[in-house]
Design an enzyme around this catalytic site. Structure first.
Site, PDB file in Angstrom:
ATOM      1  N   ASP A 190       0.847  -1.191   0.000  1.00 46.58           N
ATOM      2  CA  ASP A 190       0.000   0.000   0.000  1.00 46.58           C
ATOM      3  C   ASP A 190       0.884   1.242   0.000  1.00 46.58           C
ATOM      4  O   ASP A 190       1.956   1.241   0.610  1.00 46.58           O
ATOM      5  CB  ASP A 190      -0.903   0.014   1.236  1.00 46.58           C
ATOM      6  CG  ASP A 190      -1.967  -1.071   1.194  1.00 46.58           C
ATOM      7  OD1 ASP A 190      -2.445  -1.403   0.095  1.00 46.58           O
ATOM      8  OD2 ASP A 190      -2.335  -1.574   2.273  1.00 46.58           O
ATOM      9  N   ASP A 226      -7.058  -1.478  -4.380  1.00 48.16           N
ATOM     10  CA  ASP A 226      -8.092  -1.147  -3.400  1.00 48.16           C
ATOM     11  C   ASP A 226      -9.071  -0.119  -3.953  1.00 48.16           C
ATOM     12  O   ASP A 226     -10.289  -0.221  -3.747  1.00 48.16           O
ATOM     13  CB  ASP A 226      -7.458  -0.607  -2.111  1.00 48.16           C
ATOM     14  CG  ASP A 226      -6.560  -1.609  -1.417  1.00 48.16           C
ATOM     15  OD1 ASP A 226      -6.749  -2.827  -1.601  1.00 48.16           O
ATOM     16  OD2 ASP A 226      -5.655  -1.172  -0.686  1.00 48.16           O
TER      17      ASP A 226
END
Length: 161
Positions: A117, A135
Site C-alpha cells: 500500500d 483497493d
C-alpha cells in the site's frame, strides 16, 4: 461471450496491469524514502505492507496469508462466472473493477506475502489507512454494483413504485 462481459474482462486486465506496474515501480522507489514523501499537508506516499485485509484486520502469518489467498480467489472466480453471464455494460464495469483489484492484491500476497500500500491520507477528522490502486478499483467496483442493484436491477424497489 457478449460485449459487456468482454468489456469487464478487459477492464479487469487493465486494472491488474496498471496496479502491478505501479507496485513494481513504487516498491523500489519507496525503498529510498523509508519515512515517506509528503505530497501535500494531507497526502503522503508511504510504503506499508498489509498482511491482513481492510484496516489491517486478520493480519497474521503464513496460514492467514494462504487463507486470504484462497478466500479471495474463490470470490474472484464467483465474480468472474457472474461477469460472463451479464449483458449490461454498467454491471460488467463494476464486476471487472472488483475482479481486477482482487487479482492485483492476490498477486501481491503470492509474490510478497503481503499487500503493498502507498497512498496515505490524513484528513482533518481521521487518518485513513494506506491503500493502493487495486483497493481503489475494488471500492469503485463495489459502488457501481450498489448503484446497479439499487437503480438498474430489474428487481429494484425503485421500479415497483
Amino acid at each position: 461471450m457478449n460485449s459487456a462481459s468482454l468489456k469487464g474482462i478487459v477492464l479487469a486486465g487493465l486494472i491488474i496491469a496498471i496496479d502491478q506496474a505501479f507496485k513494481i515501480y513504487m516498491v523500489d522507489f519507496m525503498a529510498n524514502h523509508p519515512f515517506g514523501i509528503e505530497v501535500t499537508s494531507f497526502f503522503r506516499l508511504v510504503m506499508v505492507w498489509n498482511s491482513g485485509v481492510s484496516f489491517g484486520m486478520f493480519s497474521g502469518g503464513e496460514t492467514t496469508r494462504w487463507i486470504l489467498i484462497g478466500v479471495s480467489s474463490c470470490v474472484t472466480v464467483g465474480l468472474l462466472v457472474w461477469l460472463t453471464r451479464v449483458s449490461q455494460t454498467f454491471l460488467a464495469i463494476g464486476l471487472g473493477s472488483v475482479i481486477g483489484g482482487a487479482v492485483g492484491n492476490i498477486i501481491d500476497r503470492i509474490h510478497f506475502g503481503k499487500v503493498a500500500d502507498f497512498f496515505d491520507f490524513d484528513l482533518i477528522f481521521m487518518r485513513w489507512p494506506a491503500f493502493n490502486i487495486a483497493d481503489m478499483a475494488i471500492v469503485f467496483g463495489v459502488c457501481v454494483l450498489l448503484v446497479d442493484s439499487l437503480f438498474f436491477d430489474d428487481k429494484s424497489s425503485k421500479k415497483e413504485i
